[in-house]
Design an enzyme around this catalytic site. Sequence first.
Site, mmCIF file in Angstrom:
data_model
loop_
_atom_site.group_PDB
_atom_site.id
_atom_site.type_symbol
_atom_site.label_atom_id
_atom_site.label_comp_id
_atom_site.label_asym_id
_atom_site.label_seq_id
_atom_site.Cartn_x
_atom_site.Cartn_y
_atom_site.Cartn_z
ATOM 1 N N ARG A 27 33.070 -19.894 -18.230
ATOM 2 C CA ARG A 27 31.793 -20.239 -18.416
ATOM 3 C C ARG A 27 30.714 -20.040 -17.144
ATOM 4 O O ARG A 27 29.783 -20.365 -17.288
ATOM 5 C CB ARG A 27 31.987 -21.481 -18.756
ATOM 6 C CG ARG A 27 32.646 -21.696 -20.267
ATOM 7 C CD ARG A 27 32.965 -23.341 -20.384
ATOM 8 N NE ARG A 27 31.338 -24.073 -20.743
ATOM 9 C CZ ARG A 27 30.973 -23.842 -21.781
ATOM 10 N NH1 ARG A 27 31.526 -23.405 -22.853
ATOM 11 N NH2 ARG A 27 29.843 -24.721 -22.049
ATOM 12 N N TRP A 76 27.874 -25.316 -12.574
ATOM 13 C CA TRP A 76 26.990 -24.358 -12.341
ATOM 14 C C TRP A 76 25.757 -24.982 -11.811
ATOM 15 O O TRP A 76 25.035 -25.718 -12.443
ATOM 16 C CB TRP A 76 26.803 -23.597 -13.607
ATOM 17 C CG TRP A 76 25.623 -22.541 -13.443
ATOM 18 C CD1 TRP A 76 24.284 -22.833 -13.578
ATOM 19 C CD2 TRP A 76 25.985 -21.145 -13.625
ATOM 20 N NE1 TRP A 76 23.712 -21.643 -13.421
ATOM 21 C CE2 TRP A 76 24.580 -20.648 -13.655
ATOM 22 C CE3 TRP A 76 26.970 -20.304 -13.652
ATOM 23 C CZ2 TRP A 76 24.399 -19.354 -13.731
ATOM 24 C CZ3 TRP A 76 26.804 -18.973 -13.674
ATOM 25 C CH2 TRP A 76 25.495 -18.369 -13.551
ATOM 26 N N ASN A 112 27.841 -31.970 -18.170
ATOM 27 C CA ASN A 112 26.803 -30.498 -18.273
ATOM 28 C C ASN A 112 25.590 -30.686 -19.048
ATOM 29 O O ASN A 112 25.235 -31.887 -19.862
ATOM 30 C CB ASN A 112 27.752 -29.731 -19.460
ATOM 31 C CG ASN A 112 28.969 -29.159 -18.727
ATOM 32 O OD1 ASN A 112 29.239 -29.255 -17.448
ATOM 33 N ND2 ASN A 112 29.874 -28.691 -19.449
ATOM 34 N N GLY A 113 24.658 -30.006 -18.561
ATOM 35 C CA GLY A 113 23.284 -30.135 -19.193
ATOM 36 C C GLY A 113 22.241 -30.471 -18.020
ATOM 37 O O GLY A 113 22.370 -30.169 -16.959
ATOM 38 N N GLU A 497 22.295 -2.414 -25.755
ATOM 39 C CA GLU A 497 23.475 -2.919 -25.408
ATOM 40 C C GLU A 497 24.211 -2.390 -24.434
ATOM 41 O O GLU A 497 24.731 -3.078 -23.548
ATOM 42 C CB GLU A 497 24.170 -3.070 -26.801
ATOM 43 C CG GLU A 497 25.704 -3.763 -26.770
ATOM 44 C CD GLU A 497 25.578 -5.193 -26.248
ATOM 45 O OE1 GLU A 497 26.751 -5.623 -25.810
ATOM 46 O OE2 GLU A 497 24.586 -5.860 -25.960
ATOM 47 N N HIS A 520 5.854 8.278 -21.181
ATOM 48 C CA HIS A 520 4.747 7.293 -20.697
ATOM 49 C C HIS A 520 5.025 6.476 -19.620
ATOM 50 O O HIS A 520 4.369 5.297 -19.583
ATOM 51 C CB HIS A 520 4.622 6.241 -22.022
ATOM 52 C CG HIS A 520 4.043 6.884 -23.222
ATOM 53 N ND1 HIS A 520 2.799 7.281 -23.530
ATOM 54 C CD2 HIS A 520 4.770 7.444 -24.055
ATOM 55 C CE1 HIS A 520 2.736 7.921 -24.548
ATOM 56 N NE2 HIS A 520 3.739 8.064 -25.185
#
Length: 624
Positions: A27, A76, A112-113, A497, A520
């Site tokens: 995660r 994180w 978390n959040g 992808e 272009h």
Amino acid sequence: MCGIVGYIGDKQAAPILLQGLAKLEYRGYDSAGITVRDGKSPAEVVKTIGKLHNLIEKTDEGKALVGKCGIGHTRWATHGAPSKTNAHPHVSGNCTNSGSGIVESEVVGVHNGIIENYQELKAKMERHGYRFYSETDTEVLIKLVDYYFHKYKMGPIDALAKTIVRVRGSYALVVMFKEYPDKIFVARKDSPMIIGVNENESFIASDVPAVLSHTRNVYYIGNLEMAEITAGNVTFYNLDGDTFEKEATAIEWDAEAAEKGGYEHFMMKEIHEQPQVVKDTLHKYIKETGDGLDIDLSDVAIPEEVIQDFSNLYIVACGSAWHVGMEAQYVLEEFGDYQVRVELASEFRYRKNRLPKDSLVIIISQSGETADSLAALRMAKEKGIKTLAIVNVVGSSIAREADYCMYTLGGPEISVATTKAYSCQLVCMFILAIKFANARGCMDEYEHYLKELLTIPEKIEKALEDKERIQWFAAKYSNAKDIFFIGRGIDYAVCLEGSLKMKEISYIHSEAYAAGEMKHGTISLIEDGTLVIGALTQTDLYEKTLSNMMECKSRGAYLMGITAYGKYDVEDSVNFAVYVPTVDEHFIGSLAIIPLQLLGYYLSVSKGLDVDKPRNLAKSVTVE
């Protein structure tokens, strides 16, 4: 993003917490910590920065912490830089250090959040005598729980409820109270959290892999819900503090599905699992009947008469799931004569968009918890638009809130870079394209296309046989600085992808362009030795794309081409050719992506990088 674990039962908590955090490393995180309580003794908090093994070493694999109740977290960084001080768990007391060690605090918790109004709440807490040691919004949240717990002399559930109505943002909040040593309390809004139970134990986690080796019976806690967790039991509460019943979900994945199974990396294991999981997904929805093959969407629960009413389709997703939508739009438009728009969820949710009432919004998300996709789904529902979700995780937020849900059978996907979830999502979109077109009376070759779809798993197996050549080629280009992918139509979507796979795990700058756009502006970036990868699977567009590749070659580019068996003349033009089996060209993207997944993987390995946990990335993006 981030990982939460919790345990209460008849075993020592710390080793179980560390094992759970290890299962959630995919995660993404920059620091880690756990807290364990032994009865009414003060909680002990241990926090480290960097990789989880630092925490494992510091706690002697958990043996240094005694107690059968505890919580853990991999952080994180959002508010506050990565540091021991900012790492979770956080405590409610007026600590002068980082909140670690033996702490007498009433409340200890992880979160978390993102709490959007944390500065306003922090100022309130400071006026009431609270001092803060970290820069995080989480510490504010824990102290707010403590504030209500003491000010109103109320129980933990009521204190959580008071807290919930004061905060703005997203949270999966897990707290322990000193006065309730045999209980853990949780609350949730928008950030994922599950609760697993067996006879004598209860588990809390951000995702299923953390609990799979202990139980397969899990509860998905809903938005603005709370729970009181004891060993082997969970009681759910609403915001009014009233209890309610919730059904457990039986997880069908086994623990081995979340292990490497002899492969060096999860990504390579998951690449090789694609034939089986794609087969499983196809056979879930394509059935043999007395009259031949047919599509059975009874599990999706979308009536055929409802399908016939849609004229506009919006496919909304993020990252690789958005690339699935980009590829599917070509098939949906051709088969069903729809107006199709593919939208990035992070943009769609903020657009002042007038959605026609005869629209269907299709949300694609592996985790079913992607923050922007979930917000886009809710926006569509507020406008009265029907929604259909394609997700991998049973019981996830998007799956529960969509009007209709189509599950992929991908099993747990651990590597941050998606492979098998992407492939399962893609075949689900192909199934929908055929079914929708047939319901609208636009499909003349219904059974032919179903037969073609059913050949894809075996052909993915065949495409994987070329991995040694691709490994050799990857070693040759491991020092590349820039790589360009070009294609037209479905091939362009495949290139999007392929380029993402390249950049996210090999850290090589790569871009995907519709081949006709090269002249272009982008062609000015081509110089001697630049690698240009062209997808050439669409017969009607083959010569045009090849011409664009030759324009690059004339300016010094080195060409790699991906095409179907039989188009061997490509070798006269490109420097390195890769072939995939033939299938109806509407679906060949399912095969053309395989060499690009392998190329990204082998480039990462040849550079000695962490394939499964690339820097700065998380598997499930549950905050904006």
